[in-house]
Design a protein around this motif. Structure first.
Motif, short mmCIF file in Angstrom:
data_model
loop_
_atom_site.label_atom_id
_atom_site.label_comp_id
_atom_site.label_asym_id
_atom_site.label_seq_id
_atom_site.Cartn_x
_atom_site.Cartn_y
_atom_site.Cartn_z
N ASN A 62 -3.65 -14.91 12.98
CA ASN A 62 -3.73 -13.57 12.40
C ASN A 62 -2.51 -13.23 11.54
O ASN A 62 -1.75 -12.31 11.85
N PRO A 63 -2.27 -13.99 10.50
CA PRO A 63 -1.10 -13.70 9.65
C PRO A 63 -1.28 -12.37 8.94
O PRO A 63 -2.40 -12.00 8.55
N PRO A 64 -0.22 -11.61 8.78
CA PRO A 64 -0.35 -10.32 8.07
C PRO A 64 -0.67 -10.54 6.59
O PRO A 64 -0.40 -11.60 6.02
N ASP A 65 -1.23 -9.49 6.01
CA ASP A 65 -1.61 -9.59 4.60
C ASP A 65 -0.40 -9.79 3.69
O ASP A 65 -0.47 -10.48 2.67
N GLU A 66 0.73 -9.18 4.04
CA GLU A 66 1.93 -9.34 3.20
C GLU A 66 2.39 -10.79 3.17
O GLU A 66 2.81 -11.30 2.13
N LEU A 67 2.29 -11.46 4.35
CA LEU A 67 2.68 -12.87 4.38
C LEU A 67 1.75 -13.70 3.51
O LEU A 67 2.19 -14.58 2.76
N LYS A 68 0.44 -13.44 3.64
CA LYS A 68 -0.51 -14.18 2.81
C LYS A 68 -0.24 -13.95 1.32
O LYS A 68 -0.29 -14.88 0.51
N GLU A 69 0.05 -12.70 0.98
CA GLU A 69 0.28 -12.38 -0.43
C GLU A 69 1.55 -13.08 -0.95
O GLU A 69 1.57 -13.63 -2.05
#
Length: 454
Positions: free
Chosen positions: A259-266
């Motif tokens: 469940n990586p956060p969206d900020e990390l993915k971005e």
């Protein structure tokens, strides 16, 4: 029509006056000067030292004084003054040729006018207006003048000399004298032509030396750029590999976290996108560098770059060429950054190529020393067993080594070794300093007489 004709004539007259005025200004600048102009360095002038000129000037002074006193019926004081002016002009011409020419012409006019009033006293004939001593002095002065002033100034001086000579001869007929105008002017013209030719030859040689120097500097600069371009092409694969790894790691990283956060993915997506764009631009720029030497018929331009793992194969190729090569590895062998290993391999390759090319029959030693902060590369060859054949290389082998070492912020020495041998030592740090590109830490203690390129 007549009005148009008058306007045209006025324009031609103005152009002619402007041209004559310009010519007179140039003539004044060339001949109305007191500037110093020492003798130029020349091989043949070494056989004509200043002392010899002074000796000839002394002979002209003594001989001219006696000639004008005995045969020209001049007083001793006036004869000596004229002869001393002619001899002094020769000595002055060694440093100030234009004032020396004016002094010579002044002495000539004074002597010719003074002797002209005495012609006819002796039943024997007398050489006039130029005496023998005056001809010798004027020849020396014109030669020294033509050697150092522009051709137009030398021709102008010769023309003024001719005008004064024929002007004095045309004043009125003398009773008895042998005219020396034609003979003297012929000799003066020959001297001016010889001096002008020697001056032109000296200037041509100076220009040739200058052009040769510029050509050598341009060749060195071009070779330096080619070496840097070659290094850039070789480092392309290393840099491209690292950029590819960054891109892949940025793509895989989100899948390694639950469940990586969206900020990390971005952020990781941005890193991957930037890495791909940088890789594309890098390949485009390096493609331009490769295009000069690597094309459809030269696929070697995209071959994998060598590392120290291929050092044994390089040494075996040298041994196959009939040379004895000893390999020594000191310290604990460990993986090094790709750029360091590539540079170390190329330095050894270049050094062994120089041994093959410039040290026939010499034994070579390749020594690698792993230090805590880097790698030391040393290539030493012994005394050659015969003369080196003519080299067809560019003679800039050390230049490429030095550029590779400077790129990594290392140091390098290259100098003759015992018994006509040669030694190349380079230290390549594991972690180059921040100011490594373009630093002057790479040193070359001697010019390699065998430096070439493979």
């Amino acid at each position: 029509m007549s009005r148009l004709g008058r306007v045209t004539d006025t324009g031609v007259g103005r152009a002619l006056r402007a041209r004559v005025g310009g010519w007179l200004r140039v003539l004044r600048e060339d001949l109305w000067t007191l500037r110093a102009d020492p003798l130029p360095p020349s091989t043949w002038l070494r056989w004509l030292p200043h002392g010899l000129v002074c000796l000839v000037a002394f002979g002209v002074t003594v001989g001219g004084t006696g000639d004008m006193n005995d045969n020209g019926h001049l007083g001793s004081d006036l004869a000596f003054l004229v002869a001393a002016g002619q001899g002094g002009a020769m000595v002055l011409g060694l440093w100030r040729p234009v004032p020396a020419w004016w002094l010579s012409m002044g002495a000539f006019v004074v002597g010719a006018v003074a002797v002209r009033g005495r012609l006819g006293f002796d039943p024997e004939t007398y050489t006039w207006p130029w005496t023998a001593a005056g001809i010798i002095a004027e020849m020396f002065v014109l030669l020294l003048l033509a050697l150092r002033v522009p051709t137009r100034a030398a021709i102008a001086a010769l023309a003024v000399t001719a005008l004064l000579t024929y002007g004095l001869e045309g004043l009125r007929d003398a009773e008895r004298y042998d005219t020396t105008g034609v003979l003297s002017l012929s000799l003066f013209a020959v001297v001016v032509v010889v001096g002008t030719a020697l001056r032109g030859r000296r200037e041509a040689r100076a220009q040739l030396v200058e052009q040769t120097t510029l050509t050598a500097e341009e060749r060195t600069r071009r070779t330096l750029l080619e070496e840097r371009s070659r290094i850039a092409r070789e480092l392309h694969d290393v840099v491209a590999h690292h950029m590819s790894v960054i891109s892949i790691q940025a793509q895989v990283a989100p899948h390694l976290v639950e469940n990586p956060p969206d900020e990390l993915k971005e952020n990781l997506a941005g890193i991957r996108q930037n890495a791909l764009e940088a890789l594309t631009e890098l390949r485009r720029v390096l493609g331009v560098l490769r295009s000069e030497q690597a094309g459809p018929g030269n696929p070697a331009g995209h071959a994998p770059q060598p590392t120290l793992d291929r050092l044994d194969a390089l040494v075996e190729n040298t041994r196959a060429a009939g040379r004895e090569v000893i390999t020594e590895i000191n310290g604990e062998r460990r993986p090094l950054p790709p750029g360091v290993e590539l540079s170390a391999y190329r330095i050894v390759q270049e050094a062994l190529s120089n041994v093959l090319r410039h040290a026939p029959g010499a034994r070579a030693t390749v020594r690698l020393t792993y230090q805590p902060d880097g790698l030391e590369v040393e290539v030493v060859n012994g005394r050659p067993t015969g003369p080196a054949p003519p080299s067809t290389g560019a003679g800039h082998g050390l230049l490429g080594m030095r550029e590779r070492v400077a790129m990594l912020g290392g140091t390098m020495t290259a100098h003759p070794w015992h018994w006509d041998g040669f030694k190349v030592t380079a230290f390549l740090p594991d972690t180059p300093p921040a100011d490594a590109p373009g630093t002057t830490r790479s040193t070359d203690t001697a010019t390699d007489p065998r430096g070439g390129t493979p």
